[in-house]
Design a protein around this motif. Structure first.
Motif, PDB file in Angstrom:
ATOM      1  N   VAL A 560       0.859  -1.180   0.000  1.00 46.33           N
ATOM      2  CA  VAL A 560       0.000   0.000   0.000  1.00 46.33           C
ATOM      3  C   VAL A 560       0.893   1.227   0.000  1.00 46.33           C
ATOM      4  CG1 VAL A 560      -1.758   1.315   1.239  1.00 46.33           C
ATOM      5  CG2 VAL A 560      -1.843  -1.195   1.228  1.00 46.33           C
ATOM      6  N   LYS A 561       0.732   2.096  -0.983  1.00 44.82           N
ATOM      7  CA  LYS A 561       1.470   3.359  -1.023  1.00 44.82           C
ATOM      8  C   LYS A 561       0.567   4.464  -0.488  1.00 44.82           C
ATOM      9  CE  LYS A 561       3.880   6.655  -3.992  1.00 44.82           C
ATOM     10  NZ  LYS A 561       4.167   7.095  -5.385  1.00 44.82           N
ATOM     11  N   ILE A 562       1.135   5.299   0.402  1.00 38.82           N
ATOM     12  CA  ILE A 562       0.359   6.363   1.048  1.00 38.82           C
ATOM     13  C   ILE A 562       1.016   7.693   0.709  1.00 38.82           C
ATOM     14  CG2 ILE A 562      -0.539   7.282   3.222  1.00 38.82           C
ATOM     15  CD1 ILE A 562      -0.195   4.415   4.365  1.00 38.82           C
ATOM     16  N   ASP A 563       0.341   8.524  -0.112  1.00 37.36           N
ATOM     17  CA  ASP A 563       0.820   9.861  -0.451  1.00 37.36           C
ATOM     18  C   ASP A 563       0.182  10.880   0.491  1.00 37.36           C
ATOM     19  OD1 ASP A 563       2.445   9.438  -2.937  1.00 37.36           O
ATOM     20  OD2 ASP A 563       0.542   8.579  -3.623  1.00 37.36           O
ATOM     21  N   VAL A 564       0.924  11.971   0.734  1.00 41.22           N
ATOM     22  CA  VAL A 564       0.460  13.033   1.634  1.00 41.22           C
ATOM     23  C   VAL A 564       0.221  14.294   0.810  1.00 41.22           C
ATOM     24  CG1 VAL A 564       0.906  14.323   3.750  1.00 41.22           C
ATOM     25  CG2 VAL A 564       1.876  12.022   3.449  1.00 41.22           C
ATOM     26  N   PHE A 565      -0.986  14.897   0.968  1.00 46.56           N
ATOM     27  CA  PHE A 565      -1.340  16.107   0.244  1.00 46.56           C
ATOM     28  C   PHE A 565      -1.658  17.218   1.249  1.00 46.56           C
ATOM     29  CE2 PHE A 565      -2.372  12.549  -2.454  1.00 46.56           C
ATOM     30  CZ  PHE A 565      -1.875  12.931  -3.701  1.00 46.56           C
ATOM     31  N   ASN A 566      -1.291  18.473   0.879  1.00 45.45           N
ATOM     32  CA  ASN A 566      -1.602  19.615   1.744  1.00 45.45           C
ATOM     33  C   ASN A 566      -3.024  20.088   1.503  1.00 45.45           C
ATOM     34  OD1 ASN A 566      -1.515  21.181  -0.606  1.00 45.45           O
ATOM     35  ND2 ASN A 566       0.682  21.576  -0.372  1.00 45.45           N
ATOM     36  N   THR A 568      -4.283  22.442  -0.183  1.00 46.91           N
ATOM     37  CA  THR A 568      -4.665  22.865  -1.531  1.00 46.91           C
ATOM     38  C   THR A 568      -4.747  21.703  -2.498  1.00 46.91           C
ATOM     39  OG1 THR A 568      -2.397  23.262  -2.251  1.00 46.91           O
ATOM     40  CG2 THR A 568      -3.540  25.074  -1.151  1.00 46.91           C
ATOM     41  N   GLY A 569      -4.424  20.495  -2.026  1.00 48.52           N
ATOM     42  CA  GLY A 569      -4.455  19.329  -2.889  1.00 48.52           C
ATOM     43  C   GLY A 569      -3.118  18.992  -3.509  1.00 48.52           C
ATOM     44  N   GLY A 570      -2.068  19.809  -3.230  1.00 49.14           N
ATOM     45  CA  GLY A 570      -0.735  19.532  -3.771  1.00 49.14           C
ATOM     46  C   GLY A 570       0.025  18.541  -2.906  1.00 49.14           C
ATOM     47  N   TYR A 571       1.021  17.879  -3.499  1.00 47.92           N
ATOM     48  CA  TYR A 571       1.843  16.945  -2.743  1.00 47.92           C
ATOM     49  C   TYR A 571       2.625  17.692  -1.662  1.00 47.92           C
ATOM     50  CZ  TYR A 571       1.073  13.158  -6.123  1.00 47.92           C
ATOM     51  OH  TYR A 571       0.515  12.192  -6.895  1.00 47.92           O
ATOM     52  N   LEU A 572       2.790  17.045  -0.505  1.00 49.71           N
ATOM     53  CA  LEU A 572       3.636  17.577   0.552  1.00 49.71           C
ATOM     54  C   LEU A 572       5.084  17.255   0.193  1.00 49.71           C
ATOM     55  CD1 LEU A 572       3.833  18.977   3.296  1.00 49.71           C
ATOM     56  CD2 LEU A 572       3.673  16.728   4.372  1.00 49.71           C
ATOM     57  N   ILE A 573       5.913  18.307   0.026  1.00 45.51           N
ATOM     58  CA  ILE A 573       7.300  18.140  -0.403  1.00 45.51           C
ATOM     59  C   ILE A 573       8.203  18.114   0.820  1.00 45.51           C
ATOM     60  CG2 ILE A 573       9.165  19.085  -1.819  1.00 45.51           C
ATOM     61  CD1 ILE A 573       6.773  18.049  -3.380  1.00 45.51           C
ATOM     62  N   SER A 574       9.156  17.192   0.860  1.00 43.47           N
ATOM     63  CA  SER A 574      10.045  17.034   1.994  1.00 43.47           C
ATOM     64  C   SER A 574      11.494  17.039   1.529  1.00 43.47           C
ATOM     65  CB  SER A 574       9.749  15.724   2.724  1.00 43.47           C
ATOM     66  OG  SER A 574      10.748  15.458   3.681  1.00 43.47           O
ATOM     67  N   VAL A 584      15.256   8.631   4.086  1.00 44.70           N
ATOM     68  CA  VAL A 584      15.873   8.644   2.759  1.00 44.70           C
ATOM     69  C   VAL A 584      15.992  10.095   2.327  1.00 44.70           C
ATOM     70  CG1 VAL A 584      15.690   7.871   0.372  1.00 44.70           C
ATOM     71  CG2 VAL A 584      14.807   6.427   2.230  1.00 44.70           C
ATOM     72  N   PRO A 585      17.218  10.659   2.323  1.00 43.30           N
ATOM     73  CA  PRO A 585      17.364  12.086   2.000  1.00 43.30           C
ATOM     74  C   PRO A 585      17.167  12.357   0.517  1.00 43.30           C
ATOM     75  CG  PRO A 585      19.522  11.095   2.352  1.00 43.30           C
ATOM     76  CD  PRO A 585      18.516  10.023   2.673  1.00 43.30           C
ATOM     77  N   LYS A 586      16.144  13.094   0.184  1.00 37.34           N
ATOM     78  CA  LYS A 586      15.903  13.547  -1.184  1.00 37.34           C
ATOM     79  C   LYS A 586      14.769  14.569  -1.147  1.00 37.34           C
ATOM     80  CE  LYS A 586      12.708   9.745  -2.205  1.00 37.34           C
ATOM     81  NZ  LYS A 586      12.385   8.661  -3.142  1.00 37.34           N
ATOM     82  N   SER A 587      14.716  15.431  -2.142  1.00 33.48           N
ATOM     83  CA  SER A 587      13.651  16.431  -2.235  1.00 33.48           C
ATOM     84  C   SER A 587      12.606  15.919  -3.195  1.00 33.48           C
ATOM     85  CB  SER A 587      14.213  17.773  -2.708  1.00 33.48           C
ATOM     86  OG  SER A 587      13.192  18.733  -2.766  1.00 33.48           O
ATOM     87  N   ALA A 588      11.521  15.375  -2.651  1.00 36.41           N
ATOM     88  CA  ALA A 588      10.491  14.750  -3.468  1.00 36.41           C
ATOM     89  C   ALA A 588       9.193  14.727  -2.678  1.00 36.41           C
ATOM     90  CB  ALA A 588      10.916  13.321  -3.836  1.00 36.41           C
ATOM     91  N   ARG A 610       8.517  18.463  12.463  1.00 31.82           N
ATOM     92  CA  ARG A 610       8.535  19.921  12.353  1.00 31.82           C
ATOM     93  C   ARG A 610       9.477  20.318  11.211  1.00 31.82           C
ATOM     94  NH1 ARG A 610       7.307  24.113  15.817  1.00 31.82           N
ATOM     95  NH2 ARG A 610       6.770  22.634  17.468  1.00 31.82           N
ATOM     96  N   GLY A 611       9.049  21.243  10.378  1.00 25.86           N
ATOM     97  CA  GLY A 611       9.827  21.642   9.221  1.00 25.86           C
ATOM     98  C   GLY A 611       9.328  20.977   7.951  1.00 25.86           C
ATOM     99  N   ILE A 612       8.736  19.789   8.100  1.00 26.92           N
ATOM    100  CA  ILE A 612       8.100  19.119   6.962  1.00 26.92           C
ATOM    101  C   ILE A 612       6.595  19.383   7.011  1.00 26.92           C
ATOM    102  CG2 ILE A 612       7.655  16.913   5.856  1.00 26.92           C
ATOM    103  CD1 ILE A 612      10.299  15.913   6.962  1.00 26.92           C
TER     104      ILE A 612
END
Length: 800
Positions: A560-566, A568-574, A584-588, A610-612
């Protein structure tokens, strides 16, 4: 301000014109009364009731006793003493023959003592003036000529009595209009019951003055053979009519029988009769009180979204508007206005002629915004009601396109409102409007096959279309669901543009109010352990697949893949992702994985870093093969200010020194259930102070003084010189981070403050605090060192 006045009743000057026409000449005992041959000052009120320094209430009455109209435009009225204010009559003003004109000006047009009031023509020539007038009674009496137009040039021409602005001062003694005087009297009915009101009316043929020069009164006498007797005296109006009313109540002495009404005017007499029966009076039904309901179009908003106020009133009050005030979480007034209900009692702050503007409703100032629960108070007549809404920080849309529905669960026959936005401009101008596909991914009618096929059901709806972008790059699409069982099931909406796509899901069930994703028989569901979290809290995400794909081990097979949206409906970027709690360090876009067991259950535990994560609302979208499910939760920041939807509270500072007072204030939302609240203070050493919290109209406050010292005992030891004795006061250490918890069976909030040795050097709570158990020790004592790390600083930081 000067106003010509038409009617005067209570002697408080209103702004309208009095025009009274009386055309009569007088003789008394064969002698002609001295009547002026020019426009005169007929009556003056220099001290009416009330504060004349604030009210425009002093007045002058002019009268034209001549037989011709006179143009008095440009003439002026004023006093020779006092402030000497002169009022100039507007150009073109005509006073007709036998006409009265009333003027008011001010404040303080005339003095109270020795006022000589003059009337001057347009060449400043005195046309008329009064003798010195003094009025210190502050009542309705006025100085007036003995008769209308009476002018011998003597002080005796004027008398001080009850004012008659805009009407006759009286006629000379013995003067009447020519001809016989007639009088008539009647009632509105001939028979009445107890509780009725008798309306008596009548008319005289002309006006008569008494022997002392005052207008003659009509005397009404209501009588009954058993001794009832009541007398009325009243003056005919300028149209020669008079009226009176009587309430027929037993407490006033009325009883069954026949009553006579006799009317006398001068020497003329007439009468009429009515009967009173025994039917008891039934009071009319009381009008239902006016009620008002009010709400906002949504429960939560971001800072840039317009807020539309809408509601209903049960009854229209003529010329009455609904007034409203909006208060921020600190109870400061930030907006107010008024709205008139329509003929059906509905009202709204939305302006259809400004729907293209962002200010078509109530908006929150985006400069230094305050986030939390706002209170809206609406009033209509004597009725007041309140509602509330929440404002969260606006999330930045990082994805090329966002998508959402107005609700997650619908019933057959409902309308699904699909909306979204894109960060790519100019698509529609080049013929690249976003494409939309709406697919019914599961329906209970054919679920038997769907479940046997690994949870993938046959599509019964597959709509493909394009959506039009508005000027602000947003779009809206409305889908009308059929009011049949064929519309039940799961739906997936996909919107695509050349640079990306977005998806959202919704569910159609028989009864949306009873829908619960955790107990639904739908093929796929997801939930969180709570709906509200603080930054830094752990979150448990779990769900159920009714027919999972067969797997051999936990780490094999379909996950099961779980995506996080803010919001406004956009992806939460970390800056990185935690996959199974491995960083896993990456900007995605941030996402998590979970592996279902053999029963189709899955679960993963994560931390709201916090920060994400930031305060606001988030949506989790879980996908499993072709299936998808969604759930939502909210995040707040409790460090410094507690704001958890129903409880909003804060301290006056974040960092204190010893001996200072900690002052806490807050409010409980009106939506919170009635309950008792408890405040608990947890000290750095683990000590606890707990006290009931007193709530007053939704507000509360609490104060606690940090001790200057906390002596744990004293000891005496021999000094190093082997002679002196040294006293040691080992005070307990007060420094560190304190936690305040406010809780009830319905709500809970936490916030923190710090006690520091140097409170002036910092205003923010340190992420880490270290202290010893005492401030002074003896040589054989054990020093205990302890510390605190705020849980909001992040669970993955190590202490060295």
């Amino acid at each position: 301000m000067v106003v010509q006045m038409r009617y005067w009743k209570t002697y408080f000057i209103a702004s309208f014109l009095v025009l009274v026409l009386i055309g009569q000449s007088y003789t008394v005992m064969g002698q002609t009364i001295s009547i002026a041959d020019h426009v005169i000052i007929n009556e003056v009120e220099t001290n009416p009731p009330g504060d004349d320094s604030k009210l425009i209430s002093q007045w002058v009455e002019l009268y034209n006793p001549t037989s011709n109209p006179v143009n008095i435009g440009g003439w002026s009225i004023g006093a020779t003493t006092g402030l000497r204010h002169y009022y100039t009559i507007p150009s073109g003003t005509i006073i007709q023959s036998q006409q009265f004109l009333l003027y008011t000006y001010g404040p303080l047009w005339f003095p109270y003592t020795g006022a000589v009031v003059q009337l001057k023509d347009s060449n400043a020539t005195i046309v008329d003036e009064t003798p010195p007038l003094t009025d210190q009674t502050d009542d309705t009496n006025s100085w007036q000529r003995m008769y209308d137009g009476y002018d011998t040039g003597s002080q005796t021409d004027w008398v001080f009595k009850v004012g008659s602005p805009g009407s006759s001062n009286g006629k000379p003694s013995g003067a009447t209009t020519s001809g016989q005087v007639d009088i008539s009297v009647a009632t509105d009915k001939t028979s009445y019951n107890f509780g009725d009101t008798v309306n008596i009316s009548g008319q005289v043929s002309n006006l008569v003055n008494s022997v002392n020069g005052y207008p003659q009164q009509v005397n009404l006498v209501v009588s009954e053979p058993n001794g009832f007797h009541k007398t009325f005296t009243l003056y005919p109006t300028n149209n020669l009519q008079f009226s009176a009313t009587i309430k027929l109540d037993e407490v006033l002495g009325f009883q069954e029988g026949t009553y006579s009404i006799s009317a006398t005017y001068g020497d003329v007499h007439t009468s009429t009769v009515f009967s009173l029966g025994a039917v008891q009076f039934v009071p009319p039904e009381q009008n239902a009180p006016v009620t008002i309901s009010v709400a906002t179009d949504k429960p939560t908003y971001t800072i840039s979204q317009p807020i539309t106020l809408q509601g209903n009133v049960s009854k229209i009050i003529p010329l009455k508007a609904v007034t409203y005030k909006v208060y921020d979480p600190n109870k400061s007034l930030i907006s107010q206005g008024s709205i008139f209900p329509d003929s059906q009692g509905k009202f709204s702050s939305f302006n259809p002629y400004q729907q293209h503007l962002s200010n078509s409703g109530i908006t929150i100032n985006s400069v230094n915004p305050t986030y939390g629960i706002y209170t809206l108070v609406a009033k209509y007549g004597d009725t007041t009601t309140t509602t509330s809404f929440s404002v969260f920080p606006e999330a930045i849309q990082n994805s090329a396109i966002s998508l959402s529905t107005d609700k997650q669960v619908y019933a057959p026959g409902d309308t699904v409102v699909i909306s979204g936005s894109t960060t790519v401009h100019g698509l529609q101008n080049v013929g690249l409007s976003p494409s939309m596909q709406i697919v019914q991914t599961f329906t209970p009618v054919i679920s038997q096959c769907g479940l046997k096929c690994g949870g993938i059901s046959v599509n019964t709806m597959d709509i493909k279309t394009f959506v039009n972008l508005d000027a602000d790059n947003t779009f809206t699409y409305k889908l009308s669901l059929a009011a049949t069982s064929g519309s039940l099931g799961n739906y997936r909406v996909t919107v695509s543009i050349p640079t990306g796509k977005a998806e959202t899901n919704f569910v159609v069930v028989e009864n949306p109010s009873n829908y619960n994703a955790t107990t639904s028989n739908l093929p796929f569901s997801i939930k969180t352990d709570k709906t509200l979290y603080s930054l830094g809290d752990p979150i448990i995400i779990s769900g159920q697949i009714l027919n999972p794909t067969s797997i051999a081990t936990q780490n094999a097979g379909l996950n099961v893949k779980i995506d996080v949206f803010n919001s406004t409906g956009g992806y939460l970027i970390s800056g990185g992702s935690f996959i199974n709690n491995i960083f896993v360090p990456k900007s995605a876009p941030l996402y998590y994985y979970a592996f279902p067991n053999s029963n189709g259950q899955f679960q993963t535990s994560q931390t709201l870093q916090r920060g994400i994560y930031h305060p606001g609302s988030y949506t989790l979208k879980a996908t499993y093969g072709e299936l998808a499910a969604r759930t939502q939760f909210s995040v707040y920041d409790s460090l410094g200010t507690a704001s958890q939807g129903t409880i909003i509270t804060s301290t006056d500072k974040k960092v204190y020194g010893v001996g200072e007072a900690v002052n806490l204030n807050g409010t409980i939302s009106g939506l919170t259930g009635t309950s008792s609240y408890t405040l608990t203070l947890t000290k750095p050493d683990g000590g606890i102070i707990s006290t009931p919290l007193q709530i007053n109209n939704g507000f509360f406050s609490w104060s606690w003084t940090i001790p200057s010292t906390a002596t744990a005992g004293s000891s005496q030891i021999i000094g190093t010189d082997r002679k002196s004795v040294v006293t040691i006061n080992p005070s307990a250490n007060l420094y560190g981070i304190y936690r305040i918890t406010i809780s009830s069976e319905y709500a809970r909030a936490e916030l923190f403050f710090q006690v520091s040795q140097n409170p002036q050097q910092t205003t923010e709570i340190s992420p880490i605090a270290v202290q010893s158990d005492k401030t002074e020790y003896m040589s054989t004592d054990v020093v205990k060192v302890s510390g605190q790390v705020s849980k909001h600083y992040g669970a993955n930081h190590n202490l060295f």
